[in-house]
Design a protein around this motif. Sequence first.
Motif, PDB file in Angstrom:
ATOM      1  N   PRO B  14       0.753  -0.812  -0.148  1.00  0.00           N
ATOM      2  CA  PRO B  14      -0.501   0.031  -0.306  1.00  0.00           C
ATOM      3  C   PRO B  14       0.900   0.997  -0.009  1.00  0.00           C
ATOM      4  N   THR B  16       0.518   4.667   2.188  1.00  0.00           N
ATOM      5  CA  THR B  16       0.578   4.610   3.590  1.00  0.00           C
ATOM      6  C   THR B  16       0.513   2.796   3.574  1.00  0.00           C
ATOM      7  N   ARG B  17       2.407   2.706   4.907  1.00  0.00           N
ATOM      8  CA  ARG B  17       2.055   1.078   5.211  1.00  0.00           C
ATOM      9  C   ARG B  17       1.707   1.245   6.430  1.00  0.00           C
ATOM     10  N   VAL B  18       0.356   1.363   6.867  1.00  0.00           N
ATOM     11  CA  VAL B  18       0.029   0.895   8.223  1.00  0.00           C
ATOM     12  C   VAL B  18      -1.307  -0.533   8.631  1.00  0.00           C
ATOM     13  N   SER B  19      -1.348  -1.319   9.509  1.00  0.00           N
ATOM     14  CA  SER B  19      -1.907  -2.289   9.233  1.00  0.00           C
ATOM     15  C   SER B  19      -2.854  -1.380   9.592  1.00  0.00           C
ATOM     16  N   LEU B  20      -4.312  -2.587   9.570  1.00  0.00           N
ATOM     17  CA  LEU B  20      -5.909  -2.510   9.484  1.00  0.00           C
ATOM     18  C   LEU B  20      -6.082  -3.498  10.260  1.00  0.00           C
ATOM     19  N   THR B  21      -7.140  -3.221  11.785  1.00  0.00           N
ATOM     20  CA  THR B  21      -7.818  -3.547  12.989  1.00  0.00           C
ATOM     21  C   THR B  21      -8.813  -4.909  12.109  1.00  0.00           C
ATOM     22  N   ARG B  22      -9.898  -4.521  11.447  1.00  0.00           N
ATOM     23  CA  ARG B  22     -10.579  -5.426  10.562  1.00  0.00           C
ATOM     24  C   ARG B  22     -10.892  -4.976   9.480  1.00  0.00           C
ATOM     25  N   LEU B  54      -5.531  -6.750   8.764  1.00  0.00           N
ATOM     26  CA  LEU B  54      -4.639  -6.964   7.336  1.00  0.00           C
ATOM     27  C   LEU B  54      -3.459  -6.252   8.083  1.00  0.00           C
ATOM     28  N   PRO B  55      -1.631  -6.798   7.346  1.00  0.00           N
ATOM     29  CA  PRO B  55      -0.157  -6.464   7.338  1.00  0.00           C
ATOM     30  C   PRO B  55      -0.519  -4.815   7.019  1.00  0.00           C
ATOM     31  N   ASP B  56       0.581  -4.633   7.435  1.00  0.00           N
ATOM     32  CA  ASP B  56       1.050  -2.889   7.034  1.00  0.00           C
ATOM     33  C   ASP B  56       1.442  -3.327   5.882  1.00  0.00           C
ATOM     34  N   TYR B  57       1.983  -4.535   5.017  1.00  0.00           N
ATOM     35  CA  TYR B  57       2.494  -4.282   4.110  1.00  0.00           C
ATOM     36  C   TYR B  57       1.839  -5.088   3.061  1.00  0.00           C
ATOM     37  N   GLN B  58       0.161  -5.225   2.811  1.00  0.00           N
ATOM     38  CA  GLN B  58      -0.649  -5.744   1.822  1.00  0.00           C
ATOM     39  C   GLN B  58      -1.812  -4.193   1.706  1.00  0.00           C
ATOM     40  N   LYS B  59      -1.572  -5.033   0.163  1.00  0.00           N
ATOM     41  CA  LYS B  59      -2.708  -3.617   0.030  1.00  0.00           C
ATOM     42  C   LYS B  59      -4.391  -3.716   0.494  1.00  0.00           C
TER      43      LYS B  59
END
Lengths: 314, 314, 314, 314
Positions: B14, B16-22, B54-59
């Motif tokens: 992505p 912006t490299r930040v993980s998402l909660t749900r 969703l981990p921060d490395y995946q769009k």
Amino acid sequence: MKIKEFPDTQEKPPETRVSLTRVGVTGVKKLIKIQRKNKRPIILLPEFNVYVNLPDYQKGAHMSRNPEAINEIIEDTITQPETQLESLCAKLVKHLLEKHEYAITAETEAKSEYMITKVSPVTKRKTQETTKIIAKAIATKNKDNTITVKKMIGAEVVGMTVCPCAQESTEQNTKDKLKEFLDDKTIEKVMNVVTSASHNQRGIGTILIEVPEKQDINVEDIINIIQDSMSSPVCEILKRPDENHIVTKAHENPVFVEDCVRNMIKKLIIKYPELPAESQLTIRQVNEESIHQHNAFAEKTTTMGELRKEMGAN
Amino acid sequence: MKIKEFPDTQEKPPETRVSLTRVGVTGVKKLIKIQRKNKRPIILLPEFNVYVNLPDYQKGAHMSRNPEAINEIIEDTITQPETQLESLCAKLVKHLLEKHEYAITAETEAKSEYMITKVSPVTKRKTQETTKIIAKAIATKNKDNTITVKKMIGAEVVGMTVCPCAQESTEQNTKDKLKEFLDDKTIEKVMNVVTSASHNQRGIGTILIEVPEKQDINVEDIINIIQDSMSSPVCEILKRPDENHIVTKAHENPVFVEDCVRNMIKKLIIKYPELPAESQLTIRQVNEESIHQHNAFAEKTTTMGELRKEMGAN
Amino acid sequence: MKIKEFPDTQEKPPETRVSLTRVGVTGVKKLIKIQRKNKRPIILLPEFNVYVNLPDYQKGAHMSRNPEAINEIIEDTITQPETQLESLCAKLVKHLLEKHEYAITAETEAKSEYMITKVSPVTKRKTQETTKIIAKAIATKNKDNTITVKKMIGAEVVGMTVCPCAQESTEQNTKDKLKEFLDDKTIEKVMNVVTSASHNQRGIGTILIEVPEKQDINVEDIINIIQDSMSSPVCEILKRPDENHIVTKAHENPVFVEDCVRNMIKKLIIKYPELPAESQLTIRQVNEESIHQHNAFAEKTTTMGELRKEMGAN
Amino acid sequence: MKIKEFPDTQEKPPETRVSLTRVGVTGVKKLIKIQRKNKRPIILLPEFNVYVNLPDYQKGAHMSRNPEAINEIIEDTITQPETQLESLCAKLVKHLLEKHEYAITAETEAKSEYMITKVSPVTKRKTQETTKIIAKAIATKNKDNTITVKKMIGAEVVGMTVCPCAQESTEQNTKDKLKEFLDDKTIEKVMNVVTSASHNQRGIGTILIEVPEKQDINVEDIINIIQDSMSSPVCEILKRPDENHIVTKAHENPVFVEDCVRNMIKKLIIKYPELPAESQLTIRQVNEESIHQHNAFAEKTTTMGELRKEMGAN
């Protein structure tokens, strides 16, 4: 900057040549100010649906003209204030016919929260409370190019309803038990001071009434008629003596869902003797029964003329 | 036919490299059959929401795997029938972790109508009536690649509530008036047979309770606990003697919105001594007040352990 | 007239002695005027939920004090105008603690339509359009009788989202077909001027952010951040050149539901460097997928501190 | 146990003697099994509204007879299975007239989720998906005591719509830019392989159609007509090649909200030549525009006879 022109896809002939009854947009919300006669202005946040008919030779209506028309009518109110939501709707449908030159009918519905002031019955707490008002208008272009407008005004109000049937059976139970230790005369005196239980619940009364274009009725009168046709109004702030008053009064005035509709009818007939016979009316009550998951419903759809005839009031 | 391949846009990094909660899908409706132990199967029509982190490395998450996972779990029930909606949810979250290899948590919520049979109290009319059940599950992948699953089960049930405060003031009014012509002892006897009015209304009770993965509780017990914590159940078919019975019994058992929550708590503590201390609980009541337009609300959020401690029951 | 006194049923001890987390009223609607600094006042019609905790020794909360508290705070704004909905909520929770002397926490949520002005991108049509704003506040009485207040502000805004994945596959299809009659260099030039189709839909972005009691942020900045994180804003009046502009720009900026959340996060981090590390945040996007009946969903719940750490921005 | 009798409050004369159009209950949910001819039975969870008219001499309708009538008709299906929701409604209104001896019209509406099977277009993923079906029936007692029944069947289906106007302007933009470096013939070839962007969104099509009592139509045909009148069906599980297929096909078939209604009309005329001229029809489309917050709306209300005349098909 010169604005680029694009093809008018809407104007083309449709593949299937058939006219449409109503084409338009729904769910357009606007903040408007209504300048009532000799009163403080009121703020409304109505949601508008607007439609025109579409002839069989045209693929699409020009949809952007609908929110444009709403905007222009609302802007007009800055210099020429409107006194009623339904008169604003009447102006809007005439303007829609101007903007959609291919249309011969235009229609609008607007529904809005409407703030009223309530005072609690005993401790006299004053509070602002919402109800809902409804306005409609339909414009029809006649063969001589004149335009006929019908407008409708209404409201949807929450109140309290007490069931007369359950109350009557509670009373009978009490009387049967009192007979075991009291004489008939004392029983009568006791029953006069007892407020017997019943089931009671929120009821929602609705009136929608057609009014001639040049005539005005005050929507607060409609709100009062609805409210006064149930067992009791509801009220936002009720201290204990207010709550006691409302519960007692409501139980002295038990009504079925059908009674609410008939009470509204009776009050409307008395209040609006000047409404023409062809005025259409919808009077409806929905009670959110406290003893069931489902609702009780009653409705009368008629005209003022038919109603007067039926009630021998004509 | 060879199916053409397209680029995996989701897999890219992505901006912006930040993980998402749900991340997931909401509003997937399915018809499912639950095969209860030693009982007739029941049909549910739940709406599912499913999510993974969703981990921060995946769009993007691979969204189509979510409805696919729901489908596969439902298809499994044909050969391996599920006995509870929450155990189906528990299977589903484990399956979601298999399908989304980049995720370490998976979550699902399902809400469904649930049919129960009711019998009217006096004339014994039998009827099928809806309530709502709720199930949730969360799966977490541990560092050693094992998976921990939490499951929750609950229900939302409509009943009738009678206000004790308004009833007490109605009673006092009656007593004050009886004093004008009856002696204290007779007044007491009269009050014993009078069912004094109050305001009453639909109440909606909700319980949501965490249950260990290997433990099963019967959702109909939860439904009964909610229903029995109000003044009376509602019932779809009530002939006059039934209506009288329900109104009378409800008025003999007036409850505040707070009482409903406390009643549910008391019954839960007694019913489920085996639930572990860390089990989370939400107990809620909303009363659609017949004297107001607004609702009354009460809620307790806690764990079984804290609750037992607070009530000295541990 | 002397007002009769009735027993305080609420004050009695409850049968089951357990404290409750939240007791109150929901769905109280009020018309209020917010006097923004150096700007025209705005009209809001929020719906309030208000709650206090209830200790284990008290049967019921005094419910009528809740709408009373709302009323008193709104009346105060006549002499001391509020500049923000969330600061009004902060005042309200402090007032609730004064009125419910037995409570140590008070909580309120308010949600309101909020009018913004939009201008269409090419033909510059101006229009009033609704979004929703959300405000919350929680007051906690400390052991030394001081009160700590947390306030939150947020918004819920509709925009347009274009799917990057479907667009990438449409582009690949076109390129594959162009290869049959064009060279690579011309294909590149062609693809540069083509706006390739994808699925697109309404998206709803939500931000809710904790702000220190004494700090103010402008909710219109939050609205803009949400709107600018999607492929394009929506607009009520779009003439053909405007529609073309919006569709073209949106397709030049395709975003997944996850991208919307990450875009909001990035803009928040830049916009609010002064927000403390403990500020809680919820950032959510729901896309009403045009190719499915269900919605796509993405969410991040965190604090400003954790977010800065994760993004290496601290 | 002898059951105590209570007074029949409903039977008394009302205070205001006026008849009511419709009195009944709304929101009664039931699980039912429909046994289709030569097919697997299907499970429905419809919500019923049922009404009768009320003469002016009677205070209230006997409300409990309404859920009783629904129950009895559903129980009958155990021995005499129904093949359609609308034929069950037709039976129900006749039974309502038997139970309410004072009524001369009875009416019912039922709306239910309805499961269909979908297969994704390329990878052939099979999935169960919900749509909504609607059934109505009205029974009228004639002067000779015979009963006339009208029944209606319909559906409400979600699909995808692509705007032809926005697409035409995108295409024109592309062509204008291609002219800077390609000749007219090549431009034509390029445009043939380009899928130009437009705005697209969920659309909801609705058909409601009157069918003679003794005639049956298959509601799945209605569902297909609605679905096929939009740019593309939606589908729950779409792998990348499926998504590409749907987006491409939908953009090859752009439709206005008006086109959807006209497409449905055309298909209905062809599909049902045997429907009588007096059959009433409502055909409606609502598009949840991705470029606006409001919806686009188009509707045709007419009879089969008028429609055939207008389209020269009679």
